[in-house]
Scaffold this motif. Structure first.
Motif, mmCIF file in Angstrom:
data_model
loop_
_atom_site.group_PDB
_atom_site.id
_atom_site.type_symbol
_atom_site.label_atom_id
_atom_site.label_comp_id
_atom_site.label_asym_id
_atom_site.label_seq_id
_atom_site.Cartn_x
_atom_site.Cartn_y
_atom_site.Cartn_z
ATOM 1 N N ALA A 162 0.804 -1.222 0.000
ATOM 2 C CA ALA A 162 0.000 0.000 0.000
ATOM 3 C C ALA A 162 0.834 1.268 0.000
ATOM 4 O O ALA A 162 0.293 2.368 -0.144
ATOM 5 C CB ALA A 162 -0.940 0.004 1.207
ATOM 6 N N VAL A 214 -6.966 0.811 -1.384
ATOM 7 C CA VAL A 214 -6.733 -0.555 -0.919
ATOM 8 C C VAL A 214 -8.095 -1.179 -0.661
ATOM 9 O O VAL A 214 -8.988 -0.536 -0.103
ATOM 10 C CB VAL A 214 -5.889 -0.591 0.366
ATOM 11 C CG1 VAL A 214 -5.713 -2.036 0.848
ATOM 12 C CG2 VAL A 214 -4.525 0.060 0.143
ATOM 13 N N VAL A 222 -10.308 -4.317 1.061
ATOM 14 C CA VAL A 222 -10.422 -5.448 1.977
ATOM 15 C C VAL A 222 -11.888 -5.868 1.992
ATOM 16 O O VAL A 222 -12.771 -5.020 2.181
ATOM 17 C CB VAL A 222 -9.964 -5.083 3.402
ATOM 18 C CG1 VAL A 222 -10.204 -6.255 4.361
ATOM 19 C CG2 VAL A 222 -8.490 -4.689 3.414
ATOM 20 N N LEU A 244 -5.047 -1.134 9.386
ATOM 21 C CA LEU A 244 -5.404 0.250 9.066
ATOM 22 C C LEU A 244 -4.429 1.241 9.689
ATOM 23 O O LEU A 244 -4.137 2.294 9.108
ATOM 24 C CB LEU A 244 -6.830 0.542 9.531
ATOM 25 C CG LEU A 244 -7.945 -0.223 8.790
ATOM 26 C CD1 LEU A 244 -9.297 0.006 9.460
ATOM 27 C CD2 LEU A 244 -8.000 0.178 7.317
ATOM 28 N N LEU A 272 -1.397 2.136 7.478
ATOM 29 C CA LEU A 272 -1.571 2.777 6.179
ATOM 30 C C LEU A 272 -1.498 4.295 6.296
ATOM 31 O O LEU A 272 -1.901 4.871 7.313
ATOM 32 C CB LEU A 272 -2.918 2.386 5.575
ATOM 33 C CG LEU A 272 -3.178 0.896 5.347
ATOM 34 C CD1 LEU A 272 -4.502 0.709 4.625
ATOM 35 C CD2 LEU A 272 -2.048 0.255 4.557
ATOM 36 N N THR A 301 -4.485 7.291 2.083
ATOM 37 C CA THR A 301 -4.827 6.093 1.309
ATOM 38 C C THR A 301 -6.247 5.679 1.662
ATOM 39 O O THR A 301 -6.555 5.428 2.825
ATOM 40 C CB THR A 301 -3.862 4.939 1.608
ATOM 41 O OG1 THR A 301 -2.538 5.308 1.219
ATOM 42 C CG2 THR A 301 -4.273 3.685 0.849
ATOM 43 N N VAL A 351 -9.325 3.263 1.995
ATOM 44 C CA VAL A 351 -9.543 1.833 2.160
ATOM 45 C C VAL A 351 -11.017 1.522 1.924
ATOM 46 O O VAL A 351 -11.891 2.089 2.592
ATOM 47 C CB VAL A 351 -9.124 1.358 3.560
ATOM 48 C CG1 VAL A 351 -9.382 -0.145 3.710
ATOM 49 C CG2 VAL A 351 -7.659 1.681 3.819
ATOM 50 N N LEU A 366 -13.737 -1.029 2.536
ATOM 51 C CA LEU A 366 -14.096 -2.205 3.326
ATOM 52 C C LEU A 366 -15.403 -2.741 2.751
ATOM 53 O O LEU A 366 -16.484 -2.196 2.988
ATOM 54 C CB LEU A 366 -14.251 -1.841 4.802
ATOM 55 C CG LEU A 366 -14.649 -2.986 5.742
ATOM 56 C CD1 LEU A 366 -13.632 -4.112 5.705
ATOM 57 C CD2 LEU A 366 -14.833 -2.469 7.168
ATOM 58 N N ASN A 387 -10.402 7.499 6.679
ATOM 59 C CA ASN A 387 -10.044 7.166 5.293
ATOM 60 C C ASN A 387 -10.710 5.875 4.814
ATOM 61 O O ASN A 387 -10.444 5.413 3.703
ATOM 62 C CB ASN A 387 -8.525 7.050 5.140
ATOM 63 C CG ASN A 387 -7.912 5.999 6.066
ATOM 64 O OD1 ASN A 387 -8.356 5.832 7.193
ATOM 65 N ND2 ASN A 387 -6.879 5.299 5.600
ATOM 66 N N VAL A 388 -11.589 5.309 5.644
ATOM 67 C CA VAL A 388 -12.287 4.060 5.293
ATOM 68 C C VAL A 388 -13.664 4.375 4.702
ATOM 69 O O VAL A 388 -14.384 5.239 5.204
ATOM 70 C CB VAL A 388 -12.432 3.143 6.525
ATOM 71 C CG1 VAL A 388 -13.319 1.938 6.202
ATOM 72 C CG2 VAL A 388 -11.056 2.679 7.002
#
Length: 354
Positions: free
Chosen positions: A148, A154, A156, A176, A179, A183, A185, A187, A212-213
């Motif tokens: 990453a 990214v 997941v 997490l 990272l 970036t 992510v 999910l 960031n998710v």
């Protein structure tokens, strides 16, 4: 009649035959085990609401799907501003890639994974970094964290598609934390409704710690509305504000709105159907184990048979009507249907052993 061209007379092409009506798939096909569809048709109350909505098919839906956004947010207990909707989870994924990436940016994907991810990455001209799963079907989070570095996105999946595995909350939080904060992510929780309570995580609390998710969900699987194409993302306000600014006008049909509303009102019946599917998943795995067939302990509405010495493409070749998903790593993913679907899968295995 003839048409005169510069080179001389040319006969007019024959008139095409009258077009036949487009055949629709049957509501329940016990052999269709490749796409992780819900084996049940929409709940009775949902069907009624959908039929009634056809009366307004001559009217446009909302310019922006404010009402659907509010319905989902209210159901989850989050502010409306944290929800973005799209044409299935895949549609939202493409929105994310358009909003936050530029051609040549890197996206880290576990492999094998849901085929929509490499397709969407190609559409948005991203460079894909592939990280193989561990032998037990789980994400290699250490390798993904290393890959990453410098990546924009990214992915997941929890449960993962196609293996059905779930990562622990501790492992996910540790990943997490490694990272960069810029970036993003994804999910992917497309199958979260099939996860038993002891394996659930509080994704909303995770968003508070890691803004960031983006959590991706869909009404295609547990809710049985795959044909309506309704998905959504939950995220922090800076991310969802950017996504909402790119929301497609008139992008969600009225029938989708009423189907979601009716589904939420019939939640008890929905949970009963989910219990039936997860019970059949256990039955299928138990029967496979009795035949000496290993499968990964998954938490979704499918069972994954790892690749190896057994040529699954010969066992499930479609000749007997059983249609499963053959994965690039040699494994096979089998959607959980009803008892007749389980019987068809076992019969195919028995025939291959003769």
């Amino acid at each position: 009649m003839t048409i005169v061209a510069e080179s001389g007379p040319v006969s007019a092409p024959p008139r095409p035959a009258a077009r036949a009506l487009c055949p629709l798939p049957t509501a329940v096909d016990p052999m269709a085990l490749a796409l992780n569809e819900n084996p049940f048709p929409p709940l009775p109350a949902v069907r009624t609401a959908m039929i009634e909505s056809v009366q307004a098919a001559n009217r446009y839906p909302e310019f922006l799907p404010e009402t659907l956004r509010h319905l989902i947010a209210d159901h989850l207990g989050v502010p409306d501003e944290q929800i973005v909707v799209g044409a299935g989870a895949t549609g939202v994924l493409v929105q994310v890639m358009h909003a936050f990436t530029s051609p040549g940016d890197r996206v880290v994907l576990p492999v094998p994974t849901f085929e929509g991810y490499p397709i969407a990455s190609a559409m948005t001209r991203l460079d894909v970094v592939k990280v193989p799963l561990l032998a037990d079907g789980h994400h290699d989070l250490d390798a993904m964290a290393e890959a990453a570095s410098g990546a924009r996105l990214v992915v997941v999946c929890r449960p993962h598609n196609p293996t059905g595995t779930v990562e622990s909350l501790g492992a996910l939080e540790g990943f997490l934390s490694r990272l960069p904060s810029d970036t993003i992510v994804i999910l992917d929780e497309a199958y979260v409704e099939f996860v038993a309570p002891q394996w659930r995580i509080d994704a909303l609390a995770l968003l508070e710690r890691f803004p960031n998710v983006l959590v991706l969900r869909t009404f295609s699987k547990a809710y049985g509305l795959a044909g309506l194409r309704i998905g959504y993302a939950i995220g922090s306000w800076p991310l969802t504000a950017e996504l909402w600014s790119m929301q497609l006008p008139f992008g969600i049909a009225n029938i989708g709105l009423v189907a979601v509303d009716a589904s939420y009102r019939a939640e008890n019946q929905l949970r009963q159907r989910i219990r039936m599917i997860t019970a059949e998943r256990r039955n299928l795995r138990t029967r496979l184990r009795a035949m000496g067939v290993a499968s990964i302990d998954g938490h979704a509405n499918f069972v994954y048979l790892p690749g190896g010495d057994r040529p699954w493409h010969e066992v499930f070749d479609g000749a007997d009507g059983v249609r499963v998903k053959h994965c690039a790593d040699g494994g096979v993913r089998i959607t959980v249907g009803g008892r007749s679907s389980t019987g068809a899968v076992l019969a195919a295995l028995r025939r291959a052993e003769r």
